[in-house]
Write a protein that holds these residues in place. Structure first.
Motif, PDB file in Angstrom:
ATOM      1  N   PRO A   1      14.234   8.766   6.541  1.00 42.43           N
ATOM      2  CA  PRO A   1      12.833   8.762   6.961  1.00 42.43           C
ATOM      3  C   PRO A   1      11.959   9.734   6.158  1.00 42.43           C
ATOM      4  O   PRO A   1      10.790   9.456   5.896  1.00 42.43           O
ATOM      5  N   VAL A   2      12.544  10.866   5.768  1.00 41.38           N
ATOM      6  CA  VAL A   2      11.798  11.844   4.971  1.00 41.38           C
ATOM      7  C   VAL A   2      11.487  11.263   3.592  1.00 41.38           C
ATOM      8  O   VAL A   2      10.355  11.318   3.102  1.00 41.38           O
ATOM      9  N   PHE A   3      12.504  10.677   2.984  1.00 43.27           N
ATOM     10  CA  PHE A   3      12.340  10.056   1.666  1.00 43.27           C
ATOM     11  C   PHE A   3      11.302   8.931   1.730  1.00 43.27           C
ATOM     12  O   PHE A   3      10.400   8.837   0.898  1.00 43.27           O
ATOM     13  N   VAL A   4      11.410   8.101   2.786  1.00 40.02           N
ATOM     14  CA  VAL A   4      10.465   6.989   2.952  1.00 40.02           C
ATOM     15  C   VAL A   4       9.047   7.525   3.107  1.00 40.02           C
ATOM     16  O   VAL A   4       8.098   7.005   2.494  1.00 40.02           O
ATOM     17  N   ALA A   5       8.876   8.597   3.893  1.00 39.11           N
ATOM     18  CA  ALA A   5       7.540   9.157   4.125  1.00 39.11           C
ATOM     19  C   ALA A   5       6.909   9.626   2.821  1.00 39.11           C
ATOM     20  O   ALA A   5       5.729   9.348   2.543  1.00 39.11           O
ATOM     21  N   VAL A   6       7.680  10.311   1.998  1.00 34.43           N
ATOM     22  CA  VAL A   6       7.135  10.862   0.746  1.00 34.43           C
ATOM     23  C   VAL A   6       6.745   9.729  -0.210  1.00 34.43           C
ATOM     24  O   VAL A   6       5.611   9.676  -0.711  1.00 34.43           O
ATOM     25  N   VAL A   7       7.674   8.797  -0.428  1.00 37.12           N
ATOM     26  CA  VAL A   7       7.409   7.697  -1.368  1.00 37.12           C
ATOM     27  C   VAL A   7       6.243   6.831  -0.860  1.00 37.12           C
ATOM     28  O   VAL A   7       5.344   6.447  -1.613  1.00 37.12           O
ATOM     29  N   MET A   8       6.273   6.578   0.458  1.00 34.69           N
ATOM     30  CA  MET A   8       5.230   5.745   1.063  1.00 34.69           C
ATOM     31  C   MET A   8       3.842   6.347   0.856  1.00 34.69           C
ATOM     32  O   MET A   8       2.895   5.651   0.486  1.00 34.69           O
ATOM     33  N   MET A   9       3.714   7.651   1.066  1.00 31.63           N
ATOM     34  CA  MET A   9       2.397   8.278   0.927  1.00 31.63           C
ATOM     35  C   MET A   9       1.924   8.291  -0.518  1.00 31.63           C
ATOM     36  O   MET A   9       0.723   8.109  -0.773  1.00 31.63           O
TER      37      MET A   9
ATOM     38  N   SER B   1      -1.320   6.151  -1.353  1.00 35.02           N
ATOM     39  CA  SER B   1      -2.473   6.858  -1.912  1.00 35.02           C
ATOM     40  C   SER B   1      -2.872   6.283  -3.262  1.00 35.02           C
ATOM     41  O   SER B   1      -4.064   6.150  -3.577  1.00 35.02           O
ATOM     42  N   ALA B   2      -1.881   5.939  -4.064  1.00 34.47           N
ATOM     43  CA  ALA B   2      -2.171   5.382  -5.386  1.00 34.47           C
ATOM     44  C   ALA B   2      -2.903   4.049  -5.259  1.00 34.47           C
ATOM     45  O   ALA B   2      -3.747   3.699  -6.101  1.00 34.47           O
ATOM     46  N   ILE B   3      -2.615   3.313  -4.176  1.00 37.24           N
ATOM     47  CA  ILE B   3      -3.250   2.011  -3.995  1.00 37.24           C
ATOM     48  C   ILE B   3      -4.642   2.156  -3.375  1.00 37.24           C
ATOM     49  O   ILE B   3      -5.630   1.623  -3.886  1.00 37.24           O
ATOM     50  N   TYR B   4      -4.770   2.951  -2.294  1.00 34.28           N
ATOM     51  CA  TYR B   4      -6.018   2.965  -1.525  1.00 34.28           C
ATOM     52  C   TYR B   4      -6.975   4.089  -1.893  1.00 34.28           C
ATOM     53  O   TYR B   4      -8.159   3.990  -1.639  1.00 34.28           O
ATOM     54  N   PHE B   5      -6.475   5.181  -2.421  1.00 35.78           N
ATOM     55  CA  PHE B   5      -7.359   6.331  -2.651  1.00 35.78           C
ATOM     56  C   PHE B   5      -7.509   6.668  -4.129  1.00 35.78           C
ATOM     57  O   PHE B   5      -7.758   7.806  -4.483  1.00 35.78           O
ATOM     58  N   ARG B   6      -7.324   5.709  -4.978  1.00 35.94           N
ATOM     59  CA  ARG B   6      -7.472   6.030  -6.399  1.00 35.94           C
ATOM     60  C   ARG B   6      -8.957   6.240  -6.711  1.00 35.94           C
ATOM     61  O   ARG B   6      -9.833   5.644  -6.064  1.00 35.94           O
ATOM     62  N   ARG B   7      -9.218   7.086  -7.686  1.00 38.13           N
ATOM     63  CA  ARG B   7     -10.586   7.462  -8.016  1.00 38.13           C
ATOM     64  C   ARG B   7     -11.305   6.280  -8.661  1.00 38.13           C
ATOM     65  O   ARG B   7     -10.797   5.673  -9.599  1.00 38.13           O
TER      66      ARG B   7
ATOM     67  N   ARG C   1      -1.771   2.410   9.930  1.00 35.73           N
ATOM     68  CA  ARG C   1      -1.031   1.572   8.968  1.00 35.73           C
ATOM     69  C   ARG C   1       0.180   2.331   8.406  1.00 35.73           C
ATOM     70  O   ARG C   1       1.288   1.800   8.339  1.00 35.73           O
ATOM     71  N   LEU C   2      -0.062   3.602   8.035  1.00 36.28           N
ATOM     72  CA  LEU C   2       1.044   4.412   7.489  1.00 36.28           C
ATOM     73  C   LEU C   2       2.161   4.587   8.514  1.00 36.28           C
ATOM     74  O   LEU C   2       3.348   4.505   8.174  1.00 36.28           O
ATOM     75  N   ALA C   3       1.767   4.819   9.777  1.00 38.96           N
ATOM     76  CA  ALA C   3       2.782   5.017  10.822  1.00 38.96           C
ATOM     77  C   ALA C   3       3.639   3.763  10.984  1.00 38.96           C
ATOM     78  O   ALA C   3       4.867   3.846  11.085  1.00 38.96           O
ATOM     79  N   ILE C   4       2.972   2.600  10.987  1.00 38.98           N
ATOM     80  CA  ILE C   4       3.719   1.337  11.154  1.00 38.98           C
ATOM     81  C   ILE C   4       4.656   1.114   9.964  1.00 38.98           C
ATOM     82  O   ILE C   4       5.837   0.807  10.135  1.00 38.98           O
ATOM     83  N   ILE C   5       4.101   1.285   8.767  1.00 38.33           N
ATOM     84  CA  ILE C   5       4.926   1.095   7.553  1.00 38.33           C
ATOM     85  C   ILE C   5       6.120   2.054   7.577  1.00 38.33           C
ATOM     86  O   ILE C   5       7.254   1.685   7.275  1.00 38.33           O
ATOM     87  N   TRP C   6       5.838   3.302   7.992  1.00 33.80           N
ATOM     88  CA  TRP C   6       6.899   4.320   7.995  1.00 33.80           C
ATOM     89  C   TRP C   6       8.025   3.947   8.951  1.00 33.80           C
ATOM     90  O   TRP C   6       9.209   4.015   8.585  1.00 33.80           O
TER      91      TRP C   6
END
Ligand SMILES: [Cu+2]
Length: 292
Positions: free
Chosen positions: A62-70, A74-80, A16-21
Motif C-alpha cells: 500500500p505504501v508503494f502504491v500510494a507513492v507511485v499513484m500520487m 500529479s503528472a496527469i492532472y497537475f502538470r504546469r 478519486r485518489l482514495a478509491i484508486i489507492w
C-alpha cells in the motif's frame, strides 16, 4: 499556519485518489501473496524466512502504491500549463498533517517491530541462530526437542577453506565428504568453521547463511522438510577462486537413503577414521582429499 484545510476544488481529487489507492492496494496485496518467496520451503527455518518476507512485502505494497499513484496522478492532472511559476500552499506548521504523519509512521514501525520480535523469538529462529558454546558429539538435544533417536540432531561440521567446503559427520566416525547430504525431517546441527581465512557458508534453499571464521565454531540449526538437491556457495569474497566455492550437489534424501549412503561412507573412510579424531576444530583434511 493553522488548521488543515481542504479546498473545495481538491475534494474530487482526494476522493478519486482514495478509491484508486484502495483498489490498487487490494490488487497489489493479492498479487504479492501469490509469489513464492525465497528461500522457499526446503527447510522449516527457510519457510519461516519466506513467510516473513511475504508479510513484509504485503505490508509495503500500500505504501508503494500510494507513492507511485500520487506521482502518476500529479503528472496527469497537475502538470504546469502556463509558463508562470506559482508556489503551492506551505505545509510547514500544519499541525494536523504533522500529527497524522507521525502517527501513521509510528503505527507502521511499531507493528513491524512487534512482528519482527515475534519472528525472532520463535523456536525456529532461535534454532537457526543457534547458541554458542555447545559441545559437539555428545548427542545434544537442541532444536529437535525430543528424547528419542528420531529427534536427536545430526552434527555436521562445515569446514571452509580456499576454495571449497568439506563436511564431516562426527556422529558417524567423522566421515568426510565434499557434498552435503542430509536426511529429511531430521534436525541438524551445523558447526561452521574455516581453516584459513573468512568464508561464509550459504545453503540458500535451506535458509542457512553462516560465517565461517578460522578458530570459531559457529553453530546453526536446520531441519530439511523436503527431499531434493540444493546449492551451497561461499558468500564472502575469499580470493581468486571464490567463485569456485559453489556446489550444486547438496542433497536432502530420505532416511533409508541417508543410512545407506553414510554406511558406504563409513566403509570408505574406515582406514582414515582410525587415525583421525571424529571431530576436532583444528582438523586439517589430508592433502589427497584436496581438490576432489
Ligand atoms: Cu568465498
Amino acid at each position: 499556519m493553522g488548521a488543515f484545510h481542504i479546498e473545495e476544488a481538491d475534494r474530487p481529487h482526494i476522493v478519486r485518489l482514495a478509491i484508486i489507492w484502495v483498489i490498487l492496494s487490494a490488487i497489489g496485496i493479492v498479487g504479492v501473496l501469490q509469489i513464492n518467496y525465497p528461500p522457499y520451503d526446503q527447510s522449516i527455518q527457510g519457510q519461516d524466512q519466506a513467510g516473513t518476507l511475504k508479510l513484509l512485502t504485503a505490508l509495503a505494497t500500500p505504501v508503494f502504491v500510494a507513492v507511485v499513484m500520487m506521482v502518476v496522478y500529479s503528472a496527469i492532472y497537475f502538470r504546469r500549463t502556463t509558463t508562470e511559476l506559482v508556489d503551492g500552499p506551505p505545509m510547514l506548521g500544519n499541525t494536523p498533517v504533522q500529527i497524522a504523519w507521525v502517527t501513521i509512521s509510528a503505527i507502521f514501525v511499531l507493528f513491524l517491530a512487534v512482528v519482527g520480535i515475534a519472528t525472532l523469538s520463535s523456536e525456529n529462529a532461535a534454532q537457526l541462530v543457534g547458541a554458542p558454546g555447545r559441545s559437539i558429539g555428545t548427542g545434544g538435544q537442541t532444536g529437535g526437542g525430543g528424547t528419542g533417536d528420531e529427534n536427536k540432531e545430526i552434527h555436521v561440521q562445515v569446514i571452509a577453506q580456499q576454495w571449497y567446503f568439506t563436511y564431516r559427520y562426527p556422529d558417524y566416525g567423522g566421515v568426510e565428504t565434499t557434498h552435503l547430504y542430509l536426511p529429511v525431517n531430521h534436525p541438524v546441527e551445523l558447526h561452521v568453521t574455516s581453516l584459513d581465512i573468512i568464508h561464509s557458508f550459504w545453503a540458500y534453499q535451506l535458509g542457512v547463511k553462516a560465517d565461517a571464521n578460522p578458530g570459531v565454531d559457529n553453530i546453526f540449526h536446520v531441519t530439511p522438510q523436503k527431499t531434493g538437491s540444493f546449492q551451497v556457495r561461499c558468500s564472502e569474497l575469499c580470493g581468486l577462486w571464490h567463485g569456485n566455492m559453489v556446489d550444486s550437489e547438496g542433497q536432502v534424501v530420505n532416511q533409508s537413503d541417508f543410512d545407506t549412503w553414510i554406511a558406504q561412507q563409513q566403509q570408505d573412510f574406515a582406514a582414515i577414521s582410525k587415525v583421525v579424531p571424529s571431530y576436532a576444530p583444528y582438523y586439517f583434511p589430508l592433502p589427497t582429499v584436496k581438490g576432489s
